[in-house]
Motif scaffolding. Structure first.
Motif, PDB file in Angstrom:
ATOM      1  N   PHE A 179       0.826  -1.210   0.000  1.00 37.62           N
ATOM      2  CA  PHE A 179       0.000   0.000   0.000  1.00 37.62           C
ATOM      3  C   PHE A 179       0.861   1.262   0.000  1.00 37.62           C
ATOM      4  O   PHE A 179       0.651   2.169  -0.813  1.00 37.62           O
ATOM      5  CB  PHE A 179      -0.945   0.023   1.211  1.00 37.62           C
ATOM      6  N   TRP A 180       1.842   1.319   0.890  1.00 44.54           N
ATOM      7  CA  TRP A 180       2.627   2.558   1.007  1.00 44.54           C
ATOM      8  C   TRP A 180       3.475   2.807  -0.237  1.00 44.54           C
ATOM      9  O   TRP A 180       3.597   3.943  -0.696  1.00 44.54           O
ATOM     10  CB  TRP A 180       3.485   2.540   2.274  1.00 44.54           C
ATOM     11  N   CYS A 181       4.057   1.734  -0.797  1.00 48.34           N
ATOM     12  CA  CYS A 181       4.856   1.910  -2.026  1.00 48.34           C
ATOM     13  C   CYS A 181       3.968   2.412  -3.159  1.00 48.34           C
ATOM     14  O   CYS A 181       4.337   3.330  -3.899  1.00 48.34           O
ATOM     15  CB  CYS A 181       5.509   0.591  -2.438  1.00 48.34           C
ATOM     16  N   ALA A 182       2.771   1.789  -3.291  1.00 49.45           N
ATOM     17  CA  ALA A 182       1.880   2.177  -4.387  1.00 49.45           C
ATOM     18  C   ALA A 182       1.381   3.609  -4.188  1.00 49.45           C
ATOM     19  O   ALA A 182       1.404   4.424  -5.122  1.00 49.45           O
ATOM     20  CB  ALA A 182       0.705   1.204  -4.486  1.00 49.45           C
ATOM     21  N   ALA A 183       0.929   3.912  -2.968  1.00 49.02           N
ATOM     22  CA  ALA A 183       0.330   5.233  -2.726  1.00 49.02           C
ATOM     23  C   ALA A 183       1.375   6.343  -2.869  1.00 49.02           C
ATOM     24  O   ALA A 183       1.142   7.346  -3.559  1.00 49.02           O
ATOM     25  CB  ALA A 183      -0.300   5.266  -1.333  1.00 49.02           C
ATOM     26  N   LEU A 184       2.544   6.151  -2.237  1.00 52.97           N
ATOM     27  CA  LEU A 184       3.574   7.189  -2.342  1.00 52.97           C
ATOM     28  C   LEU A 184       4.116   7.274  -3.764  1.00 52.97           C
ATOM     29  O   LEU A 184       4.355   8.356  -4.293  1.00 52.97           O
ATOM     30  CB  LEU A 184       4.715   6.899  -1.363  1.00 52.97           C
ATOM     31  N   GLY A 185       4.313   6.105  -4.382  1.00 52.48           N
ATOM     32  CA  GLY A 185       4.879   6.068  -5.737  1.00 52.48           C
ATOM     33  C   GLY A 185       4.018   6.821  -6.728  1.00 52.48           C
ATOM     34  O   GLY A 185       4.497   7.684  -7.470  1.00 52.48           O
ATOM     35  N   ILE A 186       2.712   6.537  -6.727  1.00 49.60           N
ATOM     36  CA  ILE A 186       1.862   7.173  -7.738  1.00 49.60           C
ATOM     37  C   ILE A 186       1.661   8.659  -7.424  1.00 49.60           C
ATOM     38  O   ILE A 186       1.550   9.482  -8.330  1.00 49.60           O
ATOM     39  CB  ILE A 186       0.508   6.428  -7.907  1.00 49.60           C
ATOM     40  N   THR A 187       1.659   9.006  -6.126  1.00 50.66           N
ATOM     41  CA  THR A 187       1.525  10.431  -5.782  1.00 50.66           C
ATOM     42  C   THR A 187       2.741  11.198  -6.279  1.00 50.66           C
ATOM     43  O   THR A 187       2.619  12.258  -6.895  1.00 50.66           O
ATOM     44  CB  THR A 187       1.387  10.590  -4.252  1.00 50.66           C
ATOM     45  N   LEU A 188       3.928  10.618  -6.024  1.00 49.29           N
ATOM     46  CA  LEU A 188       5.156  11.276  -6.485  1.00 49.29           C
ATOM     47  C   LEU A 188       5.146  11.429  -8.006  1.00 49.29           C
ATOM     48  O   LEU A 188       5.453  12.497  -8.548  1.00 49.29           O
ATOM     49  CB  LEU A 188       6.384  10.456  -6.042  1.00 49.29           C
ATOM     50  N   MET A 189       4.743  10.340  -8.701  1.00 52.40           N
ATOM     51  CA  MET A 189       4.747  10.405 -10.166  1.00 52.40           C
ATOM     52  C   MET A 189       3.771  11.464 -10.678  1.00 52.40           C
ATOM     53  O   MET A 189       4.115  12.286 -11.544  1.00 52.40           O
ATOM     54  CB  MET A 189       4.393   9.047 -10.773  1.00 52.40           C
ATOM     55  N   ALA A 190       2.554  11.463 -10.122  1.00 54.53           N
ATOM     56  CA  ALA A 190       1.548  12.414 -10.601  1.00 54.53           C
ATOM     57  C   ALA A 190       2.001  13.853 -10.346  1.00 54.53           C
ATOM     58  O   ALA A 190       1.936  14.697 -11.248  1.00 54.53           O
ATOM     59  CB  ALA A 190       0.207  12.144  -9.917  1.00 54.53           C
ATOM     60  N   VAL A 191       2.506  14.123  -9.147  1.00 52.63           N
ATOM     61  CA  VAL A 191       2.926  15.490  -8.817  1.00 52.63           C
ATOM     62  C   VAL A 191       4.096  15.912  -9.721  1.00 52.63           C
ATOM     63  O   VAL A 191       4.077  16.985 -10.343  1.00 52.63           O
ATOM     64  CB  VAL A 191       3.314  15.589  -7.322  1.00 52.63           C
ATOM     65  N   ALA A 192       5.128  15.043  -9.818  1.00 52.70           N
ATOM     66  CA  ALA A 192       6.323  15.390 -10.596  1.00 52.70           C
ATOM     67  C   ALA A 192       5.981  15.651 -12.057  1.00 52.70           C
ATOM     68  O   ALA A 192       6.423  16.645 -12.649  1.00 52.70           O
ATOM     69  CB  ALA A 192       7.351  14.277 -10.492  1.00 52.70           C
ATOM     70  N   SER A 245      11.391   8.209 -12.257  1.00 55.41           N
ATOM     71  CA  SER A 245      12.075   6.926 -12.107  1.00 55.41           C
ATOM     72  C   SER A 245      12.071   6.471 -10.652  1.00 55.41           C
ATOM     73  O   SER A 245      11.902   5.284 -10.364  1.00 55.41           O
ATOM     74  CB  SER A 245      13.512   7.025 -12.614  1.00 55.41           C
ATOM     75  N   VAL A 246      12.256   7.428  -9.722  1.00 57.10           N
ATOM     76  CA  VAL A 246      12.198   7.072  -8.296  1.00 57.10           C
ATOM     77  C   VAL A 246      10.815   6.518  -7.964  1.00 57.10           C
ATOM     78  O   VAL A 246      10.675   5.480  -7.293  1.00 57.10           O
ATOM     79  CB  VAL A 246      12.498   8.310  -7.410  1.00 57.10           C
ATOM     80  N   SER A 247       9.781   7.191  -8.475  1.00 56.03           N
ATOM     81  CA  SER A 247       8.423   6.693  -8.218  1.00 56.03           C
ATOM     82  C   SER A 247       8.241   5.310  -8.839  1.00 56.03           C
ATOM     83  O   SER A 247       7.567   4.448  -8.263  1.00 56.03           O
ATOM     84  CB  SER A 247       7.380   7.669  -8.759  1.00 56.03           C
ATOM     85  N   GLY A 248       8.857   5.081  -9.992  1.00 52.60           N
ATOM     86  CA  GLY A 248       8.776   3.769 -10.637  1.00 52.60           C
ATOM     87  C   GLY A 248       9.393   2.684  -9.775  1.00 52.60           C
ATOM     88  O   GLY A 248       8.861   1.574  -9.674  1.00 52.60           O
ATOM     89  N   VAL A 249      10.531   3.010  -9.131  1.00 54.42           N
ATOM     90  CA  VAL A 249      11.177   2.031  -8.250  1.00 54.42           C
ATOM     91  C   VAL A 249      10.263   1.714  -7.060  1.00 54.42           C
ATOM     92  O   VAL A 249      10.101   0.550  -6.662  1.00 54.42           O
ATOM     93  CB  VAL A 249      12.547   2.560  -7.765  1.00 54.42           C
ATOM     94  N   LEU A 250       9.611   2.751  -6.518  1.00 55.28           N
ATOM     95  CA  LEU A 250       8.661   2.538  -5.412  1.00 55.28           C
ATOM     96  C   LEU A 250       7.520   1.616  -5.845  1.00 55.28           C
ATOM     97  O   LEU A 250       7.183   0.653  -5.143  1.00 55.28           O
ATOM     98  CB  LEU A 250       8.079   3.876  -4.972  1.00 55.28           C
ATOM     99  N   LEU A 251       6.944   1.934  -6.997  1.00 57.28           N
ATOM    100  CA  LEU A 251       5.827   1.118  -7.482  1.00 57.28           C
ATOM    101  C   LEU A 251       6.272  -0.316  -7.706  1.00 57.28           C
ATOM    102  O   LEU A 251       5.577  -1.270  -7.338  1.00 57.28           O
ATOM    103  CB  LEU A 251       5.263   1.697  -8.785  1.00 57.28           C
ATOM    104  N   ALA A 252       7.474  -0.481  -8.295  1.00 54.64           N
ATOM    105  CA  ALA A 252       7.982  -1.827  -8.566  1.00 54.64           C
ATOM    106  C   ALA A 252       8.157  -2.593  -7.248  1.00 54.64           C
ATOM    107  O   ALA A 252       7.811  -3.790  -7.170  1.00 54.64           O
ATOM    108  CB  ALA A 252       9.305  -1.743  -9.323  1.00 54.64           C
ATOM    109  N   SER A 253       8.662  -1.917  -6.190  1.00 55.71           N
ATOM    110  CA  SER A 253       8.830  -2.599  -4.903  1.00 55.71           C
ATOM    111  C   SER A 253       7.472  -3.064  -4.370  1.00 55.71           C
ATOM    112  O   SER A 253       7.338  -4.193  -3.866  1.00 55.71           O
ATOM    113  CB  SER A 253       9.452  -1.661  -3.870  1.00 55.71           C
ATOM    114  N   GLY A 254       6.476  -2.209  -4.507  1.00 61.80           N
ATOM    115  CA  GLY A 254       5.128  -2.583  -4.078  1.00 61.80           C
ATOM    116  C   GLY A 254       4.616  -3.796  -4.847  1.00 61.80           C
ATOM    117  O   GLY A 254       4.043  -4.721  -4.265  1.00 61.80           O
TER     118      GLY A 254
END
Lengths: 71, 494
Positions: B397-410, B444-453
């Motif tokens: 949950f945290w990887c997905a939520a933080l990852g997509i938020t970071l990607m959308a904002v960036a 790319s950082v957000s992608g790594v987060l999403l991938a970990s999730g």
């Protein structure tokens, strides 16, 4: 295939899909799906997963006793 | 652990009959849904690898070897098709047919045929994505898979969709719930879109810009008339279901459905703002995109009012954490989308990373999160078994939520800056490109987060598939009360 024939086919397909949508709306109105909203909103509950009971928790966070008292 | 003496004490004899039928419905879909979910997760991982390669190659072009299979155009399209039609469609099929069967209170018959259709869908997809990588890619966005797999995909889809429609046709329940409307409509809309676009672009190509119009009519509707209805249907089912309270206003939910049906199919033309097509077509698309505010706000109010007072319960449920996050993203990304469809805004955001950010916000922040939540609810009921690790669910949950938020904002901010700079003639184009690099690195950082999730989710999923049921029974039931399991077991023995 001539483009005109193709267009005719697409138009007929479009008419078919459009009339399906209209028929669905008419069917819904005639069968009372725009009435008795309360009953339909409760259609998701069964005796197995009844209204008033939470049905999802993190693993290991919920016991049968608390679930029953929750009811 | 203290169990009730018999389930009659708790639910009464009538309840048991009904409860068994629900258990049977879940059982009738067990193999098909497990196949869809396994395939979906494998595609999700494959798509994530493509995504990471694509994202890194944008800010570090020399990272990938000079091999034509790994050029940007091919892996980017392989990513899109793997996650949209591999992950998205497989998950959507399982969730849609499961919800439909449960609401119809009807078992799925001849599940073997459905399973064969599902296998053919995935074979078609494998051939298609392999085709993209080897260079048979078409130049049409959202339809990059080579035309030789289109008939196989179309036939498989129609067969899979037919099972949803048949379940409805033979339904045993008295009422029709709004989720069924959304699912039925989506199962009709997608074959219509896919057939027409294949004919008008590939098999009997229309002339000139009509192809572009058809392309974006399909491209936007694949999201709006296929993924969106399935996601909204799942949110409308799981929100009240998990909380145990009916949806706040059923009237509003129907208003949301019919207004979505009326407006969404026009909206794709906003992708062609500034393009060489009749101005009225673009205006109609813009008007429809803004009118989409109605179903979006209606759905948002309804979901919010249903959840009010139950926020603690939402947090305690893995399903609702994901579904509520998805529902909130739906509201936000749709409203941003309506704004981006305005001519003045589009002049800045068009051809920038903001569009990519918006697409991920909708497809991942909304649709994918709702599908994750649905899988967390369905799997224990399909397998009669608990999720093995709460910790892995939280990581996911945290990887997905933080990852997509970071990607959308960036990407929204970076894309907006890019658009403003591209509209300023004094700034060199190369400088504009260089200025996007920090935002692309954030992506790319957000992608790594999403991938970990995704890896956490995959491990939990496979672990759950492989473990034995009894392994967890003594620790106490969580998602499924033990006495239900007991009744199910008695039923199977009978």
């Amino acid at each position: 295939m001539e483009w005109n024939y193709c267009l005719t086919f697409i138009v007929f397909l479009g008419i078919f899909f459009f009339s399906s949508g209209i028929s669905a709306l008419v069917w819904a109105v005639r069968n009372g799906h725009f009435q008795k909203f309360d009953e339909q909103a409760r259609a998701i509950f069964t005796e197995e997963e009844p209204e008033g009971t939470h049905t999802d928790y993190f693993p290991g966070k919920m016991s049968v006793n608390s679930k029953i008292s929750n009811k | 652990m203290q169990l009730p003496a018999s389930s009659d004490d708790v639910l009464g004899p009538l309840a048991i009959r009904d409860q068994l039928s629900l258990t049977r419905i879940d059982a009738s879909l067990r193999f098909v849904c497990l196949f869809f979910f396994t395939a979906a997760l494998v595609w999700l991982l494959i798509g994530t690898v493509f995504a990471l390669l694509t994202s890194f190659s944008l800010h570090s072009p020399s990272l990938l070897p000079c091999w034509e299979w790994l050029t940007f155009g091919r892996i980017r399209s392989a990513h899109l098709n793997a996650v949209a039609f591999g992950w998205g469609n497989n998950a959507a099929f399982a969730v849609a047919i499961w919800i439909m069967a449960r609401l119809c209170r009807a078992e799925i018959r001849h599940g073997g045929l459905l399973l064969i259709a599902a296998i053919f869908w995935n074979i078609g997809l494998t051939v298609g994505i392999f085709g993209i990588l080897r260079g048979d890619i078409t130049s049409v966005e959202w339809l990059e898979m080579p035309t030789y797999v289109a008939p196989l995909l179309a036939v498989s889809y129609v067969l899979i969709g037919a099972w949803g429609v048949l379940a409805f046709a033979y339904k045993k329940s008295e009422h029709v719930y709004v989720s069924q409307w959304y699912i039925l409509a989506a199962l009709f809309w997608f074959p219509w879109l896919y057939t027409i676009v294949q004919i008008m672009i590939f098999f009997e190509p229309a002339l000139g810009t009509v192809q572009a119009i058809t392309n974006w009519w399909f491209g936007h509707n694949a999201l709006g008339l296929w993924f969106t209805p399935i996601g909204v249907a799942a949110a409308y089912y799981f929100l009240p279901k998990v909380l145990g309270v009916p949806i706040r206003s059923y009237y509003l939910s129907l208003l949301g459905f019919w207004s979505l049906a009326l407006f969404y199919n026009w909206a794709g033309m906003h992708h062609l703002i500034g393009g060489p097509i009749p101005v009225w077509v673009i205006s109609a698309g813009t008007v429809a995109s803004v009118m989409m505010v109605i179903p979006v706000i209606v759905t948002a109010i309804n979901h919010h009012m249903t959840t009010v007072g139950h926020f603690k319960s939402v947090w305690q449920s893995p399903t609702l954490r994901f579904v509520v996050f998805g529902a909130m993203s739906y509201t936000l990304s749709s409203l941003i989308g309506s704004t981006m469809a305005l001519r003045e805004v589009s002049q800045v955001t068009h051809f920038t990373h903001a569009v990519v950010g918006h697409a991920h916000h909708g497809a991942y922040g909304f649709f994918t999160m709702v599908m994750f939540g649905s899988i967390y609810y369905m799997m224990p009921r399909l397998l009669n078994r608990e999720w093995p690790s709460a910790c892995l669910i939280r990581i996911h949950f945290w990887c997905a939520a933080l990852g997509i938020t970071l990607m959308a904002v960036a990407l929204h901010i970076g894309g907006w800056i890019q658009g403003v700079e591209m509209n300023t003639p004094d700034i060199l184009f190369l400088q504009v490109v260089k200025n996007t690099v920090p935002w692309l690195k954030a992506r790319s950082v957000s992608g790594v987060l999403l991938a970990s999730g995704h890896v956490a989710f995959f491990v939990n999923f496979i672990w759950m598939l492989c473990r034995r049921s009894e392994a967890f029974a003594h620790e106490g039931p969580t998602l499924i009360p033990l006495f239900w399991k007991k009744e199910a077991a008695t039923d199977q023995q009978d």
